[in-house]
Design a protein around this motif. Sequence first.
Motif, PDB file in Angstrom:
ATOM      1  N   ALA A  14     -19.922  15.917  11.632  1.00 44.22           N
ATOM      2  CA  ALA A  14     -20.520  14.999  11.899  1.00 44.22           C
ATOM      3  C   ALA A  14     -21.687  14.434  10.947  1.00 44.22           C
ATOM      4  O   ALA A  14     -22.205  13.349  10.671  1.00 44.22           O
ATOM      5  CB  ALA A  14     -20.995  14.628  13.542  1.00 44.22           C
ATOM      6  N   SER A  15     -22.354  15.348  10.254  1.00 47.96           N
ATOM      7  CA  SER A  15     -23.411  15.494   9.596  1.00 47.96           C
ATOM      8  C   SER A  15     -23.108  14.868   8.005  1.00 47.96           C
ATOM      9  O   SER A  15     -23.931  14.460   7.302  1.00 47.96           O
ATOM     10  CB  SER A  15     -24.221  16.809   9.306  1.00 47.96           C
ATOM     11  OG  SER A  15     -23.345  17.537   8.340  1.00 47.96           O
ATOM     12  N   PHE A  16     -21.790  14.874   7.501  1.00 53.74           N
ATOM     13  CA  PHE A  16     -21.181  14.372   6.414  1.00 53.74           C
ATOM     14  C   PHE A  16     -21.585  12.990   6.145  1.00 53.74           C
ATOM     15  O   PHE A  16     -21.272  12.231   7.021  1.00 53.74           O
ATOM     16  CB  PHE A  16     -19.787  14.614   6.127  1.00 53.74           C
ATOM     17  CG  PHE A  16     -19.254  16.062   6.301  1.00 53.74           C
ATOM     18  CD1 PHE A  16     -20.117  16.867   5.968  1.00 53.74           C
ATOM     19  CD2 PHE A  16     -17.975  16.377   6.351  1.00 53.74           C
ATOM     20  CE1 PHE A  16     -19.924  18.529   5.850  1.00 53.74           C
ATOM     21  CE2 PHE A  16     -17.623  17.752   6.340  1.00 53.74           C
ATOM     22  CZ  PHE A  16     -18.563  18.576   6.291  1.00 53.74           C
ATOM     23  N   PRO A  17     -22.321  12.625   5.037  1.00 57.09           N
ATOM     24  CA  PRO A  17     -22.380  11.250   4.822  1.00 57.09           C
ATOM     25  C   PRO A  17     -21.014  10.519   4.459  1.00 57.09           C
ATOM     26  O   PRO A  17     -20.112  11.292   3.943  1.00 57.09           O
ATOM     27  CB  PRO A  17     -23.193  10.963   3.444  1.00 57.09           C
ATOM     28  CG  PRO A  17     -22.865  12.517   2.958  1.00 57.09           C
ATOM     29  CD  PRO A  17     -22.735  13.407   3.887  1.00 57.09           C
ATOM     30  N   PRO A  18     -20.796   9.401   5.001  1.00 53.90           N
ATOM     31  CA  PRO A  18     -19.287   8.754   4.743  1.00 53.90           C
ATOM     32  C   PRO A  18     -19.073   8.600   3.383  1.00 53.90           C
ATOM     33  O   PRO A  18     -17.978   8.545   2.913  1.00 53.90           O
ATOM     34  CB  PRO A  18     -19.866   7.370   5.340  1.00 53.90           C
ATOM     35  CG  PRO A  18     -20.893   7.509   6.154  1.00 53.90           C
ATOM     36  CD  PRO A  18     -21.703   8.339   5.607  1.00 53.90           C
ATOM     37  N   SER A  19     -20.073   8.659   2.402  1.00 47.70           N
ATOM     38  CA  SER A  19     -19.733   8.638   0.937  1.00 47.70           C
ATOM     39  C   SER A  19     -18.757   9.837   0.634  1.00 47.70           C
ATOM     40  O   SER A  19     -18.033   9.584  -0.493  1.00 47.70           O
ATOM     41  CB  SER A  19     -20.962   8.713   0.109  1.00 47.70           C
ATOM     42  OG  SER A  19     -21.493   9.802   0.424  1.00 47.70           O
ATOM     43  N   ARG A  20     -18.648  10.669   1.384  1.00 47.42           N
ATOM     44  CA  ARG A  20     -18.085  11.987   0.955  1.00 47.42           C
ATOM     45  C   ARG A  20     -16.470  11.758   0.850  1.00 47.42           C
ATOM     46  O   ARG A  20     -15.876  12.533   0.206  1.00 47.42           O
ATOM     47  CB  ARG A  20     -18.374  13.031   1.937  1.00 47.42           C
ATOM     48  CG  ARG A  20     -17.777  14.188   1.647  1.00 47.42           C
ATOM     49  CD  ARG A  20     -18.796  15.544   2.194  1.00 47.42           C
ATOM     50  NE  ARG A  20     -17.931  16.757   2.004  1.00 47.42           N
ATOM     51  CZ  ARG A  20     -18.579  17.824   2.485  1.00 47.42           C
ATOM     52  NH1 ARG A  20     -19.932  17.869   2.747  1.00 47.42           N
ATOM     53  NH2 ARG A  20     -18.095  19.111   2.181  1.00 47.42           N
ATOM     54  N   ILE A  21     -16.191  10.977   1.676  1.00 47.64           N
ATOM     55  CA  ILE A  21     -14.831  10.685   1.931  1.00 47.64           C
ATOM     56  C   ILE A  21     -14.531   9.098   1.340  1.00 47.64           C
ATOM     57  O   ILE A  21     -13.555   8.618   1.720  1.00 47.64           O
ATOM     58  CB  ILE A  21     -14.034  11.005   3.032  1.00 47.64           C
ATOM     59  CG1 ILE A  21     -14.915  10.396   4.274  1.00 47.64           C
ATOM     60  CG2 ILE A  21     -13.740  12.368   3.170  1.00 47.64           C
ATOM     61  CD1 ILE A  21     -14.054  10.529   5.560  1.00 47.64           C
ATOM     62  N   GLN A  22     -15.455   8.733   0.535  1.00 49.40           N
ATOM     63  CA  GLN A  22     -15.166   7.116   0.121  1.00 49.40           C
ATOM     64  C   GLN A  22     -13.859   7.012  -0.541  1.00 49.40           C
ATOM     65  O   GLN A  22     -13.206   6.142  -0.452  1.00 49.40           O
ATOM     66  CB  GLN A  22     -16.280   6.906  -1.015  1.00 49.40           C
ATOM     67  CG  GLN A  22     -16.257   5.365  -1.427  1.00 49.40           C
ATOM     68  CD  GLN A  22     -16.412   4.534  -0.149  1.00 49.40           C
ATOM     69  OE1 GLN A  22     -17.167   4.508   0.841  1.00 49.40           O
ATOM     70  NE2 GLN A  22     -15.456   3.435   0.060  1.00 49.40           N
ATOM     71  N   TRP A  23     -13.403   8.277  -1.420  1.00 48.49           N
ATOM     72  CA  TRP A  23     -12.215   8.052  -2.159  1.00 48.49           C
ATOM     73  C   TRP A  23     -11.016   7.964  -1.158  1.00 48.49           C
ATOM     74  O   TRP A  23     -10.025   7.216  -1.461  1.00 48.49           O
ATOM     75  CB  TRP A  23     -12.139   9.386  -3.010  1.00 48.49           C
ATOM     76  CG  TRP A  23     -11.963  10.743  -2.167  1.00 48.49           C
ATOM     77  CD1 TRP A  23     -12.963  11.636  -1.672  1.00 48.49           C
ATOM     78  CD2 TRP A  23     -10.583  11.151  -1.859  1.00 48.49           C
ATOM     79  NE1 TRP A  23     -12.383  12.709  -1.084  1.00 48.49           N
ATOM     80  CE2 TRP A  23     -11.009  12.531  -1.127  1.00 48.49           C
ATOM     81  CE3 TRP A  23      -9.261  11.003  -1.827  1.00 48.49           C
ATOM     82  CZ2 TRP A  23     -10.052  13.096  -0.558  1.00 48.49           C
ATOM     83  CZ3 TRP A  23      -8.174  11.781  -1.231  1.00 48.49           C
ATOM     84  CH2 TRP A  23      -8.554  12.797  -0.593  1.00 48.49           C
ATOM     85  N   VAL A  24     -10.930   8.340  -0.106  1.00 47.67           N
ATOM     86  CA  VAL A  24     -10.031   8.092   0.935  1.00 47.67           C
ATOM     87  C   VAL A  24     -10.017   6.702   1.525  1.00 47.67           C
ATOM     88  O   VAL A  24      -8.928   6.064   1.449  1.00 47.67           O
ATOM     89  CB  VAL A  24     -10.188   8.953   2.633  1.00 47.67           C
ATOM     90  CG1 VAL A  24      -9.094   8.898   3.214  1.00 47.67           C
ATOM     91  CG2 VAL A  24     -10.211  10.666   1.923  1.00 47.67           C
ATOM     92  N   TYR A  25     -11.276   6.270   1.766  1.00 44.07           N
ATOM     93  CA  TYR A  25     -11.256   4.774   2.115  1.00 44.07           C
ATOM     94  C   TYR A  25     -10.796   3.886   1.007  1.00 44.07           C
ATOM     95  O   TYR A  25     -10.160   2.734   1.232  1.00 44.07           O
ATOM     96  CB  TYR A  25     -12.624   4.368   2.726  1.00 44.07           C
ATOM     97  CG  TYR A  25     -13.166   5.169   3.805  1.00 44.07           C
ATOM     98  CD1 TYR A  25     -12.039   5.725   4.571  1.00 44.07           C
ATOM     99  CD2 TYR A  25     -14.726   5.537   3.816  1.00 44.07           C
ATOM    100  CE1 TYR A  25     -12.838   6.508   5.630  1.00 44.07           C
ATOM    101  CE2 TYR A  25     -15.100   6.058   5.101  1.00 44.07           C
ATOM    102  CZ  TYR A  25     -14.301   6.519   5.970  1.00 44.07           C
ATOM    103  OH  TYR A  25     -14.828   7.375   7.033  1.00 44.07           O
TER     104      TYR A  25
END
Lengths: 355, 355
Positions: free
Chosen positions: B175-186
């Motif tokens: 839960a602590s991961f920033p959303p930017s970490r999976i921006q590539w998935v988005y």
Amino acid sequence: MVSASSSTSSGVLDGFKLVRILDQDPKHKSANLLGEFASTANDGSASIDQAVLILEKTHFSEQFYRQLEDPNRAPTSDGERTIKAPKLDAEAAVLDGTERDAVFAAVSNLGQNDVYTWLLAWLQRSASDPGDADVKMTLIRPATQTHIDKYSAQRRVMVYETPEMYARKVQPWIASFPPSRIQWVYNILEHKKEADSILFEHPDTESGFIIVPDLKWDQKTTSSLYIQAIVHNRELTSLRDLTKDHIGMLQNIKDQASRVAFERYGLAGVQEGKPDGNVRCFLHYHPSYYHLHVHILAASFTSHPGAVVGQAHLLDDVMDLLRLGVDMKQRTLGYSLGTNSKLWSVLYPDGNPST
Amino acid sequence: MVSASSSTSSGVLDGFKLVRILDQDPKHKSANLLGEFASTANDGSASIDQAVLILEKTHFSEQFYRQLEDPNRAPTSDGERTIKAPKLDAEAAVLDGTERDAVFAAVSNLGQNDVYTWLLAWLQRSASDPGDADVKMTLIRPATQTHIDKYSAQRRVMVYETPEMYARKVQPWIASFPPSRIQWVYNILEHKKEADSILFEHPDTESGFIIVPDLKWDQKTTSSLYIQAIVHNRELTSLRDLTKDHIGMLQNIKDQASRVAFERYGLAGVQEGKPDGNVRCFLHYHPSYYHLHVHILAASFTSHPGAVVGQAHLLDDVMDLLRLGVDMKQRTLGYSLGTNSKLWSVLYPDGNPST
């Protein structure tokens, strides 16, 4: 390591004609080939021998690594910098006739037993230093249809065995096997065979088991450690028969296997001096024989085909699901199956699932 | 296939000194080596470049098979039957000084990008016909510590994540991961990246998903087919989040993946003209990124390391257990983990499980 003295030069592959690639695995750099040898008898009659040739590229050797440790070794291409661009196009090679070159510069015969001959081969070879062999080979000549089937790629498909399929088809099929079929397992359990290789035994007829090395393991390389636990309880045919009552036995198998891997073979786990976490334990469904046994692999050995999901079930997952109240006979279990296997014909007597 | 015109001869490995074997896999005939190059600058000062050399033996080529189809090819060893017994003993080779020979008879430079150079090498080479390369290589020079860590064998051990460990340590960490970490998935889900490669899309934000080829697949060889389904629902981080409500979505993923593998790539299942049973679908726990995705492999492709039990969970097993009422958050899940991974330090802040 093969000693040089056992090697003799060999023309045993001369005249081998490739008929068909039976199977190949690009990840393992291996191939099974069907071929034939034509020969003429004394009376002038011609005959054809079928043969299976199993090839596998060799791994990098200690000698290879040792050469790379010397930065003053001879430079690549021995100072000659302008080399002909390598031919990598099969089409071009055929057109200009280079396919008439010898495939193997040298073949060395390691031994022979019945129809089997073990060979090492060099694809290219310099006069001064033969170096490491490029290919390990096994020639089976003459090869029967059984050999050919065994080394052919099977079409494997995923099937999903429901509780009904198990109760109606699979369980009766397993129950129909004569006990003689797994006499070899009983021989091990009764110390009539392989008694020397027993690594551990808990002799109780209900909760006991023995641990032995798997025959596919060289019993040296800890990173590819592969041992097996076979239970004494003859009522247990597969993980379908496991209940909450067996959790103690399964936990003991895991603990003893981990300890044996550490104490006998030095396979450490999380910490250098401790076994914890050193092994990956799993059951196969379907197993290759219907007497409960557990496969135990080094935890790092992830490329073993037998550990693939859809056939392998982690021992700890099974224990956990039993604790959570899951009934193994009520699960739908997926696995890949060869369409020419016996089990296939049991599941689908009409030949395919959709009829 | 690499075209001959892109190949140029290369002394790029001259002076490479092996320091340490970082990792090797005898089954795959591959090795990652740490080495160094010593060089002297114009001002006479000496410096050392660290380098990582990744080697992998080549598979048997079409040309090789084609040569074996001709029974009248030149015999082994070109008629010369008496050959020197091959040296297979590293000790002997060192003693008689043959380690000073060139390791590679020829090296061909396929291309370069930043610190990466791609090479083909011949261990032995006849003047008349260079034949197929023996080894594919990637040279990373200079190599950073990050490169070295990436290509080093990790000590992997089995860990067992209890429901308590998940709730107390793992879930807060994810839960602590920033959303930017999976921006590539988005970016993929929003068609901002890889839009051309989408094989199938069901656009619903709750039950939808897209299917794309996995980047590790060559998108040609059906026997090693590897595609991925990524769900649109951004709340699902891993199989721990799955409930009975998701069975419909999971079943649809499996059906569409099987259909795509058949219609787009010709991967047949049980029967030639039908897809049924053609793919093995599984989820990883832990996954490499925490947004739910399903791995889809050709059913016959059993040697893929990512399909190993203890990391891979068969999609159908997961659906079946959900139907049987198993709560994924209440399972104890076993998996192998590198002791220098981030997750390791999350599970065991003190460094090891027994403290």
